[in-house]
Write a protein that holds these residues in place. Structure first.
Motif, mmCIF file in Angstrom:
data_model
loop_
_atom_site.group_PDB
_atom_site.id
_atom_site.type_symbol
_atom_site.label_atom_id
_atom_site.label_comp_id
_atom_site.label_asym_id
_atom_site.label_seq_id
_atom_site.Cartn_x
_atom_site.Cartn_y
_atom_site.Cartn_z
ATOM 1 N N ARG A 122 0.762 -1.164 -0.029
ATOM 2 C CA ARG A 122 0.048 0.040 -0.130
ATOM 3 C C ARG A 122 0.877 1.383 0.136
ATOM 4 O O ARG A 122 0.334 2.314 0.139
ATOM 5 C CB ARG A 122 -0.904 0.051 1.072
ATOM 6 C CG ARG A 122 -1.922 -1.132 1.264
ATOM 7 C CD ARG A 122 -3.125 -0.756 1.993
ATOM 8 N NE ARG A 122 -3.589 -1.519 3.393
ATOM 9 C CZ ARG A 122 -3.281 -2.746 3.837
ATOM 10 N NH1 ARG A 122 -2.200 -3.427 2.981
ATOM 11 N NH2 ARG A 122 -3.403 -3.348 4.879
ATOM 12 N N GLY A 123 2.228 1.014 -0.114
ATOM 13 C CA GLY A 123 3.091 2.318 -0.257
ATOM 14 C C GLY A 123 4.416 2.019 -1.014
ATOM 15 O O GLY A 123 5.354 2.372 -0.628
ATOM 16 N N TYR A 124 4.067 1.637 -2.310
ATOM 17 C CA TYR A 124 5.397 1.497 -2.927
ATOM 18 C C TYR A 124 5.852 2.887 -3.803
ATOM 19 O O TYR A 124 6.607 2.506 -4.820
ATOM 20 C CB TYR A 124 5.158 0.018 -3.899
ATOM 21 C CG TYR A 124 5.005 -1.104 -3.282
ATOM 22 C CD1 TYR A 124 6.289 -1.561 -2.506
ATOM 23 C CD2 TYR A 124 3.945 -1.843 -3.265
ATOM 24 C CE1 TYR A 124 5.930 -2.780 -2.013
ATOM 25 C CE2 TYR A 124 3.750 -3.159 -2.673
ATOM 26 C CZ TYR A 124 4.936 -3.686 -1.991
ATOM 27 O OH TYR A 124 5.225 -4.727 -1.327
ATOM 28 N N GLY A 125 5.245 3.664 -3.680
ATOM 29 C CA GLY A 125 5.887 4.874 -4.285
ATOM 30 C C GLY A 125 4.864 5.554 -5.324
ATOM 31 O O GLY A 125 3.490 5.082 -5.016
ATOM 32 N N PRO A 126 5.208 6.620 -5.815
ATOM 33 C CA PRO A 126 6.425 7.057 -5.840
ATOM 34 C C PRO A 126 6.807 8.006 -4.613
ATOM 35 O O PRO A 126 5.730 8.210 -3.784
ATOM 36 C CB PRO A 126 6.423 8.266 -7.040
ATOM 37 C CG PRO A 126 5.079 8.345 -7.259
ATOM 38 C CD PRO A 126 4.413 7.293 -6.805
ATOM 39 N N ARG A 127 7.787 7.889 -4.176
ATOM 40 C CA ARG A 127 8.369 8.414 -2.979
ATOM 41 C C ARG A 127 9.749 8.936 -2.874
ATOM 42 O O ARG A 127 10.634 8.414 -3.428
ATOM 43 C CB ARG A 127 7.878 7.731 -1.733
ATOM 44 C CG ARG A 127 8.849 6.682 -1.618
ATOM 45 C CD ARG A 127 8.431 5.764 -0.378
ATOM 46 N NE ARG A 127 6.984 5.845 -0.249
ATOM 47 C CZ ARG A 127 6.415 5.516 0.653
ATOM 48 N NH1 ARG A 127 6.953 5.214 1.887
ATOM 49 N NH2 ARG A 127 5.079 5.226 0.806
ATOM 50 N N PRO A 128 9.806 10.263 -2.202
ATOM 51 C CA PRO A 128 11.233 10.817 -2.184
ATOM 52 C C PRO A 128 12.269 9.903 -1.410
ATOM 53 O O PRO A 128 11.743 9.660 -0.218
ATOM 54 C CB PRO A 128 11.151 12.336 -1.800
ATOM 55 C CG PRO A 128 9.862 12.287 -1.179
ATOM 56 C CD PRO A 128 8.980 11.144 -1.710
ATOM 57 N N LEU A 129 13.476 9.911 -1.620
ATOM 58 C CA LEU A 129 14.330 9.134 -0.735
ATOM 59 C C LEU A 129 15.682 9.919 -0.740
ATOM 60 O O LEU A 129 16.056 10.315 -1.826
ATOM 61 C CB LEU A 129 14.674 7.749 -1.270
ATOM 62 C CG LEU A 129 13.501 6.742 -1.419
ATOM 63 C CD1 LEU A 129 14.197 5.429 -2.136
ATOM 64 C CD2 LEU A 129 12.985 6.303 -0.095
ATOM 65 N N LYS A 130 16.101 9.753 0.503
ATOM 66 C CA LYS A 130 17.545 10.449 0.481
ATOM 67 C C LYS A 130 18.599 9.487 0.065
ATOM 68 O O LYS A 130 18.322 8.304 -0.046
ATOM 69 C CB LYS A 130 17.881 10.780 2.052
ATOM 70 C CG LYS A 130 16.907 11.849 3.016
ATOM 71 C CD LYS A 130 17.504 11.697 4.310
ATOM 72 C CE LYS A 130 16.571 12.926 4.864
ATOM 73 N NZ LYS A 130 16.975 12.999 6.386
ATOM 74 N N ALA A 131 19.769 10.221 -0.142
ATOM 75 C CA ALA A 131 20.859 9.140 -0.610
ATOM 76 C C ALA A 131 21.344 8.109 0.611
ATOM 77 O O ALA A 131 21.044 8.566 1.856
ATOM 78 C CB ALA A 131 22.176 9.708 -0.898
ATOM 79 N N GLY A 132 21.488 6.811 0.394
ATOM 80 C CA GLY A 132 21.567 5.819 1.380
ATOM 81 C C GLY A 132 21.500 4.528 0.739
ATOM 82 O O GLY A 132 21.258 4.184 -0.177
ATOM 83 N N THR A 133 21.510 3.600 1.680
ATOM 84 C CA THR A 133 21.526 2.095 1.562
ATOM 85 C C THR A 133 20.031 1.737 1.822
ATOM 86 O O THR A 133 19.538 1.766 2.892
ATOM 87 C CB THR A 133 22.237 1.380 2.481
ATOM 88 O OG1 THR A 133 23.776 1.822 2.397
ATOM 89 C CG2 THR A 133 22.231 -0.114 2.155
#
Length: 110
Positions: free
Chosen positions: A74-85
């Protein structure tokens, strides 16, 4: 049993009489740049909102701001992500006979 009939495609086949709860049986990590992402599959076994077979992922940002849930049913995006692992866990949480295939894909939108 889980097999990989082609790279990135997973087939779940077998049966169980109780919940499997195999949250960490298929885990991978990838470093992502900051941006907007979506996680998708054209072959969700039950649909993209199901907690029977799906993906849950966490992001550990490079800036040390703390781990967060990045994607889940129910939350596969789109969404902003920070740089990371980004750590992705394919989970199975179902009973009975299973013969399902899943080919997840992560897309960077911007």
């Amino acid at each position: 049993m889980v097999t990989e009939p082609s790279p990135g495609t997973y087939r779940f086949k077998g049966s169980t009489t109780q919940k499997v709860d195999s949250w960490d049986s298929l885990t991978c990590s990838v470093h992502v740049d900051a941006g907007t992402y979506t996680l998708d599959a054209s072959d969700w076994p039950y649909d993209s909102s199901s907690w029977l077979i799906g993906i849950q992922s966490t992001l550990t940002p490079d800036d040390g701001s703390g781990q967060t849930i990045a994607f889940e049913p129910r939350g596969y995006g789109p969404r902003p992500l920070k740089a990371g692992t980004l750590r992705l866990n394919i989970f199975v949480n179902t009973t009975g006979e299973v013969d399902k295939t899943l080919t997840p894909r992560l897309y960077k939108i911007d």
